[in-house]
Design a protein around this motif. Structure first.
Motif, short mmCIF file in Angstrom:
data_model
loop_
_atom_site.label_atom_id
_atom_site.label_comp_id
_atom_site.label_asym_id
_atom_site.label_seq_id
_atom_site.Cartn_x
_atom_site.Cartn_y
_atom_site.Cartn_z
N SER A 168 0.84 -1.20 0.00
CA SER A 168 0.00 0.00 0.00
C SER A 168 0.88 1.25 0.00
N ALA A 169 0.24 2.43 -0.15
CA ALA A 169 0.98 3.69 -0.25
C ALA A 169 1.81 3.95 1.00
N GLY A 170 1.30 3.59 2.18
CA GLY A 170 2.03 3.86 3.43
C GLY A 170 3.39 3.19 3.47
N PRO A 171 3.46 1.87 3.31
CA PRO A 171 4.77 1.20 3.31
C PRO A 171 5.70 1.68 2.18
N GLU A 172 5.11 2.00 1.02
CA GLU A 172 5.96 2.46 -0.08
C GLU A 172 6.60 3.81 0.26
N ILE A 173 5.82 4.73 0.81
CA ILE A 173 6.38 6.03 1.19
C ILE A 173 7.44 5.85 2.28
N ALA A 174 7.17 4.95 3.23
CA ALA A 174 8.16 4.70 4.29
C ALA A 174 9.46 4.16 3.69
N ALA A 175 9.36 3.26 2.69
CA ALA A 175 10.55 2.72 2.05
C ALA A 175 11.31 3.81 1.31
N GLN A 176 10.59 4.68 0.60
CA GLN A 176 11.25 5.77 -0.12
C GLN A 176 11.97 6.73 0.84
N LEU A 177 11.30 7.08 1.92
CA LEU A 177 11.90 8.02 2.88
C LEU A 177 13.09 7.38 3.60
N ALA A 178 12.98 6.09 3.92
CA ALA A 178 14.10 5.41 4.59
C ALA A 178 15.32 5.36 3.68
N ALA A 179 15.10 5.04 2.39
CA ALA A 179 16.22 5.01 1.44
C ALA A 179 16.84 6.39 1.29
N SER A 180 15.99 7.42 1.25
CA SER A 180 16.51 8.79 1.13
C SER A 180 17.30 9.20 2.36
N ALA A 181 16.84 8.82 3.54
CA ALA A 181 17.56 9.15 4.77
C ALA A 181 18.94 8.48 4.81
N LEU A 182 19.02 7.28 4.26
CA LEU A 182 20.30 6.57 4.23
C LEU A 182 21.34 7.31 3.39
N LEU A 183 20.90 8.16 2.48
CA LEU A 183 21.85 8.90 1.64
C LEU A 183 22.72 9.84 2.44
N LEU A 184 22.31 10.19 3.65
CA LEU A 184 23.15 11.05 4.49
C LEU A 184 24.47 10.38 4.84
N ALA A 185 24.48 9.05 4.78
CA ALA A 185 25.71 8.30 5.08
C ALA A 185 26.34 7.72 3.81
N ARG A 186 25.93 8.19 2.64
CA ARG A 186 26.36 7.56 1.39
C ARG A 186 27.85 7.71 1.13
N ARG A 187 28.47 8.80 1.55
CA ARG A 187 29.90 8.97 1.28
C ARG A 187 30.76 8.19 2.24
N ARG A 188 30.21 7.90 3.43
CA ARG A 188 30.98 7.12 4.41
C ARG A 188 30.84 5.62 4.14
N TYR A 189 29.63 5.19 3.82
CA TYR A 189 29.38 3.77 3.56
C TYR A 189 28.66 3.61 2.22
N PRO A 190 29.31 3.89 1.10
CA PRO A 190 28.61 3.89 -0.19
C PRO A 190 28.02 2.53 -0.57
N LEU A 191 28.76 1.46 -0.34
CA LEU A 191 28.27 0.14 -0.74
C LEU A 191 27.12 -0.33 0.15
N ALA A 192 27.23 -0.07 1.46
CA ALA A 192 26.18 -0.46 2.38
C ALA A 192 24.89 0.30 2.10
N VAL A 193 25.00 1.59 1.81
CA VAL A 193 23.82 2.39 1.50
C VAL A 193 23.18 1.89 0.21
N LEU A 194 24.01 1.58 -0.78
CA LEU A 194 23.47 1.05 -2.03
C LEU A 194 22.72 -0.27 -1.80
N GLY A 195 23.30 -1.15 -1.00
CA GLY A 195 22.64 -2.42 -0.71
C GLY A 195 21.31 -2.23 -0.02
#
Length: 368
Positions: free
Chosen positions: A36-63
C-alpha cells in the motif's frame, strides 16, 4: 576521521525523498506494486535518509536501497549508485556493485512494477547504468584535478628553488667578484712576493668558486620551468632591493587604487642580500593579494627589526569592493613559504579579527 555530512548530502536526500513520494503517488493511481501507499512512502523516505551516510558507507547504503526497492522502486538508489562511482576507489568493486544492482532489477520489477510493462524495466536499467557512469566520470575528473594540482605545486616549488638559486648566484658572485678584483689589484701593486702569491691564490680560488657555483646553478635549474615573461624570473634578483624597491612596489599598488602606507625601520644590507630580496618578495606577494582580493582596502607594509633578523608584515583592512576574481591558485604563497623556510624563516598568513588579511614573514639575518 568520519566524513562530514554536507549541505549537498542533505539536499540530495531531501530531493530523493520528495521524488520518491511523488513516484508513490503516481504508482498508487495506477495500481502498481504489492504494498500500500504507506509502506511504499516509508521505504522511499528510509532510502533517502540513508543517503546522508552515502559517502561514508557507499556500498552499504546502495545495498540497503536495493533491498528497499523490493517494497517500492527507491529513487535514492540512483544517488547511491552515483556515489559508489565517485567514492569507491576500486573499479572492480564498484563495477561488481552496479552489476549486482542490474541483476536484481528484474526480480524487483516483477514484484513491484511488472504491470507497467517491459519498457519500465529497460528505462530503469538505463538510468542505473547512467548514474554509475556519471559518478565514475566525476571521480576520474576529480582525480585528474588532484594530479594537476599536485603537479602544479611541485612545479611551483621547483621554480621557486630555481629562482632562489639564481639569486644566490647573483648575490654571491657579486661579492666574490669584488674579492677577486681587489685581490688582483693587490697583486699588481704590492712589492711583497708573499702577499702577491696569496693575492693570486685568492683570485684563483675566487674564480674556481664562481665556476663551481655556476655548475651547481645549472644542476638546480636543469628541470625547472622557465619563468614566464613579466613574472620576475632570475632577472628580478639582479635589480635593486631594499626601501627603494619596496617604495616602488607600494607606488604600483597605489596606481592600481590601493591605499598603501609603508613603515620601514629595519636596515637593509649593502649590497642587498637574499634576506632583503625575500622581504621584497613578501611585500610583492602581500600587495598583489591585497589588490586582488581586497581592492581599495587600506593596506600597511611594515619592515621592522627583530632579534637576529627582520620581520615584514603586509596587513590589509576588510575589502571595500568585491574581489577581482584573479587568483594564482595559492601557488604564490606555496613558493613564498618554500623560499622563506629555505632561509630559516617562518611565514604566517591568514585573516585578521577585523576581517582583513595579514601576511607576515620573520627572517634571520646571519652575519659572517
Amino acid at each position: 576521521m568520519g566524513v562530514q555530512v554536507s549541505r549537498a548530502d542533505v539536499l540530495v536526500a531531501v530531493s530523493s525523498g520528495a521524488a520518491g513520494a511523488l513516484l508513490v503517488m503516481l504508482r498508487a493511481s495506477s495500481g502498481l506494486g504489492w504494498a500500500s501507499a504507506g509502506p511504499e512512502i516509508a521505504a522511499q523516505l528510509a532510502a533517502s535518509a540513508l543517503l546522508l551516510a552515502r559517502r561514508r558507507y557507499p556500498l552499504a547504503v546502495l545495498g540497503a536501497c536495493v533491498v528497499l526497492s523490493f517494497v517500492s522502486p527507491a529513487v535514492a538508489t540512483l544517488a547511491a549508485l552515483y556515489t559508489v562511482g565517485t567514492e569507491v576507489r576500486s573499479s572492480r568493486t564498484s563495477g561488481a556493485a552496479v552489476l549486482g544492482v542490474v541483476a536484481v532489477t528484474w526480480p524487483a520489477w516483477r514484484l513491484t512494477a511488472e504491470r507497467s510493462g517491459p519498457s519500465a524495466l529497460w528505462a530503469a536499467t538505463l538510468m542505473i547504468l547512467f548514474a554509475y557512469v556519471a559518478g565514475r566520470a566525476e571521480r576520474s575528473r576529480a582525480e585528474a584535478d588532484r594530479r594537476a594540482a599536485a603537479s602544479a605545486e611541485v612545479t611551483a616549488r621547483a621554480a621557486e628553488r630555481a629562482r632562489l638559486a639564481r639569486e644566490l648566484h647573483d648575490v654571491v658572485s657579486h661579492r666574490v667578484s669584488y674579492a677577486v678584483v681587489e685581490a688582483e689589484v693587490l697583486a699588481t701593486t704590492t712589492e711583497d712576493a708573499d702577499v702577491r702569491r696569496l693575492a693570486d691564490e685568492i683570485g684563483t680560488s675566487g674564480r674556481a668558486a664562481l665556476a663551481e657555483m655556476r655548475q651547481v646553478l645549472t644542476a638546480l635549474t636543469a628541470d625547472a620551468p622557465e619563468p614566464a615573461p613579466g613574472t620576475g624570473g632570475s632577472a628580478r634578483g639582479t635589480g635593486s632591493a631594499g626601501p627603494a624597491a619596496i617604495a616602488a612596489l607600494a607606488e604600483e599598488a597605489r596606481t592600481a587604487g590601493q591605499p598603501v602606507r609603508v613603515e620601514i625601520s629595519a636596515q637593509s644590507s649593502s649590497p642587498p642580500d637574499l634576506v632583503d630580496r625575500t622581504v621584497e618578495r613578501v611585500v610583492s606577494e602581500g600587495l598583489t593579494n591585497a589588490v586582488r582580493h581586497a581592492p581599495g582596502a587600506s593596506t600597511t607594509v611594515e619592515v621592522s627589526p627583530v632579534e637576529g633578523g627582520v620581520r615584514v608584515t603586509v596587513d590589509n583592512a576588510p575589502p571595500t569592493s568585491p574581489p577581482t576574481g584573479l587568483t594564482t591558485g595559492g601557488f604564490g604563497l606555496v613558493g613564498l613559504r618554500e623560499r622563506v623556510e629555505l632561509l630559516g624563516g617562518t611565514l604566517e598568513s591568514g585573516p585578521t579579527p577585523p576581517g582583513g588579511y595579514r601576511l607576515r614573514a620573520t627572517l634571520p639575518r646571519r652575519t659572517a
